[in-house]
Design an enzyme around this catalytic site. Structure first.
Site, PDB file in Angstrom:
ATOM      1  N   TYR A 170       4.427   3.241  -9.979  1.00  0.00           N
ATOM      2  CA  TYR A 170       5.752   3.042 -10.569  1.00  0.00           C
ATOM      3  C   TYR A 170       5.654   2.872 -12.076  1.00  0.00           C
ATOM      4  O   TYR A 170       4.896   2.042 -12.584  1.00  0.00           O
ATOM      5  CB  TYR A 170       6.375   1.798  -9.937  1.00  0.00           C
ATOM      6  CG  TYR A 170       7.870   1.678 -10.101  1.00  0.00           C
ATOM      7  CD1 TYR A 170       8.729   2.461  -9.345  1.00  0.00           C
ATOM      8  CD2 TYR A 170       8.422   0.748 -10.970  1.00  0.00           C
ATOM      9  CE1 TYR A 170      10.109   2.336  -9.467  1.00  0.00           C
ATOM     10  CE2 TYR A 170       9.804   0.604 -11.095  1.00  0.00           C
ATOM     11  CZ  TYR A 170      10.641   1.405 -10.341  1.00  0.00           C
ATOM     12  OH  TYR A 170      12.007   1.272 -10.463  1.00  0.00           O
ATOM     13  N   SER A 208       0.300   2.492  -4.559  1.00  0.00           N
ATOM     14  CA  SER A 208       1.609   1.893  -4.780  1.00  0.00           C
ATOM     15  C   SER A 208       2.682   2.967  -4.641  1.00  0.00           C
ATOM     16  O   SER A 208       2.789   3.593  -3.581  1.00  0.00           O
ATOM     17  CB  SER A 208       1.634   1.202  -6.144  1.00  0.00           C
ATOM     18  OG  SER A 208       2.767   0.376  -6.272  1.00  0.00           O
ATOM     19  N   GLN A 209       3.489   3.239  -5.681  1.00  0.00           N
ATOM     20  CA  GLN A 209       4.447   4.332  -5.572  1.00  0.00           C
ATOM     21  C   GLN A 209       3.732   5.629  -5.212  1.00  0.00           C
ATOM     22  O   GLN A 209       4.224   6.421  -4.399  1.00  0.00           O
ATOM     23  CB  GLN A 209       5.198   4.522  -6.882  1.00  0.00           C
ATOM     24  CG  GLN A 209       6.149   5.713  -6.876  1.00  0.00           C
ATOM     25  CD  GLN A 209       6.791   5.946  -8.231  1.00  0.00           C
ATOM     26  OE1 GLN A 209       7.961   5.624  -8.418  1.00  0.00           O
ATOM     27  NE2 GLN A 209       6.044   6.488  -9.166  1.00  0.00           N
ATOM     28  N   ASP A 224      -1.163  -8.935  -1.616  1.00  0.00           N
ATOM     29  CA  ASP A 224      -0.241  -8.088  -2.368  1.00  0.00           C
ATOM     30  C   ASP A 224       1.180  -8.656  -2.289  1.00  0.00           C
ATOM     31  O   ASP A 224       1.785  -8.683  -1.212  1.00  0.00           O
ATOM     32  CB  ASP A 224      -0.273  -6.671  -1.795  1.00  0.00           C
ATOM     33  CG  ASP A 224       0.392  -5.644  -2.696  1.00  0.00           C
ATOM     34  OD1 ASP A 224       1.227  -6.036  -3.519  1.00  0.00           O
ATOM     35  OD2 ASP A 224       0.057  -4.453  -2.572  1.00  0.00           O
ATOM     36  N   HIS A 251      -2.311  -6.471  -5.608  1.00  0.00           N
ATOM     37  CA  HIS A 251      -1.828  -5.200  -6.143  1.00  0.00           C
ATOM     38  C   HIS A 251      -2.578  -4.929  -7.440  1.00  0.00           C
ATOM     39  O   HIS A 251      -2.066  -5.184  -8.543  1.00  0.00           O
ATOM     40  CB  HIS A 251      -0.323  -5.299  -6.379  1.00  0.00           C
ATOM     41  CG  HIS A 251       0.391  -3.988  -6.297  1.00  0.00           C
ATOM     42  ND1 HIS A 251       0.696  -3.387  -5.108  1.00  0.00           N
ATOM     43  CD2 HIS A 251       0.842  -3.151  -7.268  1.00  0.00           C
ATOM     44  CE1 HIS A 251       1.329  -2.244  -5.337  1.00  0.00           C
ATOM     45  NE2 HIS A 251       1.417  -2.076  -6.640  1.00  0.00           N
TER      46      HIS A 251
END
Length: 321
Positions: A95, A185-186, A274, A303
C-alpha cells in the site's frame, strides 16, 4: 510472545463463510471481457545507463482497461534467449508503495527468471489514478467508490494486475506456462486476486495479504489502511445505514473470496504479531485456497520485512517453476 489475534489453534481452523455474491463470477468475467477489447499498447524501453551488467532493464508502460498508463520495470537476465525459454514472475507492491528499483529484482534474474514489477495506480509511483469517483471518500484508496463495485477503486487495480500478466505473455522470451505472482501486504492481496481471476499463474506467493476478510479486518484493526473504512462510516454514515452496501461492494474484491478460486500452487506467509493485516484475515484466505498450498508461519514477526522468507520463496520457485 502473545498473539495479537485468536490463539493459533483457532487460527489454523478459521474458515469463515465466503461472502461471494451470486453474480461474483459474472461480474468479473464481464469486466475481464471488456478489458480484453482494450489494446494493451505496451512499450518497453531499454534502460542503457545503469551499472548492472548481468541484466537487461526495461521501463514498461501499458494501458489499463480504462486506458490509464500503468508503469513498471521488466528485468530479464542478460544474453540472448530462445523464444519461450524463461519463466517469469510478476510482483505487486504494498500500500502506497511503487515498483521499487531494478536492483531489488536481481535475485530473480540471477535464477534465470524474467520479472515484471508494476505500480499500483495513484499510489507511490508514476501510474496515475485514471478515474473519478461519484461520492466523497476518506484520504487514501480504500473508500473510493465504495458504494458500487463497478466504480470501486480496486476494480481497475485488479484489472491492471491481470494485464500485467498479458504483458509478460506477450514477450517472446517468456514461457507462458511458467508464471508466478507474488507480493506482500497489498501486494499479497493483489497476487491472490491475479491468481483467483486468471488461470495463467502456476504459482502464487502472497505474504501477510491485505484486502482479505474485510469485515473482520475493519473490526480488528489496530492500524493501517483498514481504518479508512471505519473513518468513512464516522464521516459519512455514523449510523451504519449503508453498511451492507459497503460490505457488498467489498465482497467482490475480498482476497478470501479470490482464494477460493485460486488454482495455482500457493506459498503463503503469515505473521502472528501483525496489527495491520490481522492473522485471522490471512488465515481466512489461506484456509479457503482451492489449490495445493503451503504455509510459512512466523510467530514473532509483524508487518515488517521478512528477508528469510524471500529465500523461502526463491526455493519454492526453484522447485516448482
Amino acid at each position: 510472545m502473545p498473539n495479537v489475534d485468536m490463539p493459533l489453534s483457532q487460527l489454523r481452523d478459521y474458515k469463515p463463510e465466503l461472502t461471494v455474491e451470486s453474480d461474483f463470477d459474472t461480474f468479473w468475467e464481464e469486466a475481464k471481457g471488456r478489458a480484453k477489447s482494450v489494446p494493451l499498447n505496451a512499450k518497453a524501453t531499454l534502460v542503457e545507463d545503469h551499472p548492472l551488467k548481468s541484466i537487461h532493464i526495461y521501463d514498461v508502460i501499458y494501458d489499463g482497461a480504462d486506458g490509464t498508463p500503468v508503469h513498471g520495470w521488466y528485468v530479464v537476465p542478460a544474453g540472448e534467449h530462445k523464444a519461450g525459454s524463461l519463466p517469469v514472475i510478476v510482483k505487486y507492491h504494498g500500500y502506497n508503495g511503487n515498483r521499487g528499483n531494478p536492483h531489488e529484482l536481481l535475485h530473480w534474474a540471477s535464477m534465470g527468471i524474467a520479472v515484471l514489477a508494476i505500480n499500483t495506480r495513484g499510489q507511490g509511483g508514476l501510474t496515475p489514478v485514471g478515474a473519478s469517483f461519484p461520492q466523497g471518500s476518506i484520504s487514501g484508496w480504500m473508500t473510493l467508490g465504495i458504494l458500487d463495485p463497478n466504480l470501486y477503486y480496486y476494480k481497475q487495480v485488479y484489472l491492471d494486475c491481470i494485464r500485467a500478466i498479458d504483458f509478460v505473455c506477450s514477450q517472446q522470451e517468456v514461457d507462458a506456462s511458467r508464471i508466478a505472482v507474488y507480493g506482500g501486504s497489498q501486494g499479497g492481496g493483489l497476487a491472490l486476486a491475479a491468481a483467483g481471476l486468471d488461470d495463467r499463474p502456476k504459482l502464487a506467493m502472497p505474504y501477510y495479504p491485505f484486502l482479505c476478510h474485510f469485515r473482520r479486518a475493519v473490526e480488528q484493526h489496530n492500524g493501517g489502511p483498514y481504518v479508512e473504512i471505519k473513518n468513512w462510516f464516522r464521516r459519512f454514515d455514523p449510523e451504519h445505514l449503508q453498511e451492507e452496501q459497503v460490505y457488498r461492494t467489498l465482497s467482490y474484491f475480498d482476497g478470501m473470496n479470490m482464494a477460493s478460486r485460486v488454482k495455482a500452487k500457493t506459498l503463503m506467509a503469515i505473521t502472528l504479531q501483525d496489527v495491520v493485516c490481522p492473522p485471522s484475515t490471512c488465515f481466512a484466505a489461506y484456509n479457503h485456497l482451492a489449490g495445493e498450498k503451503e504455509l510459512k508461519l512466523y510467530p514473532d514477526y509483524g508487518h515488517e520485512a521478512l528477508p528469510f522468507h524471500e529465500e523461502a520463496m526463491m526455493r519454492f520457485v526453484a522447485s516448482n517453476l
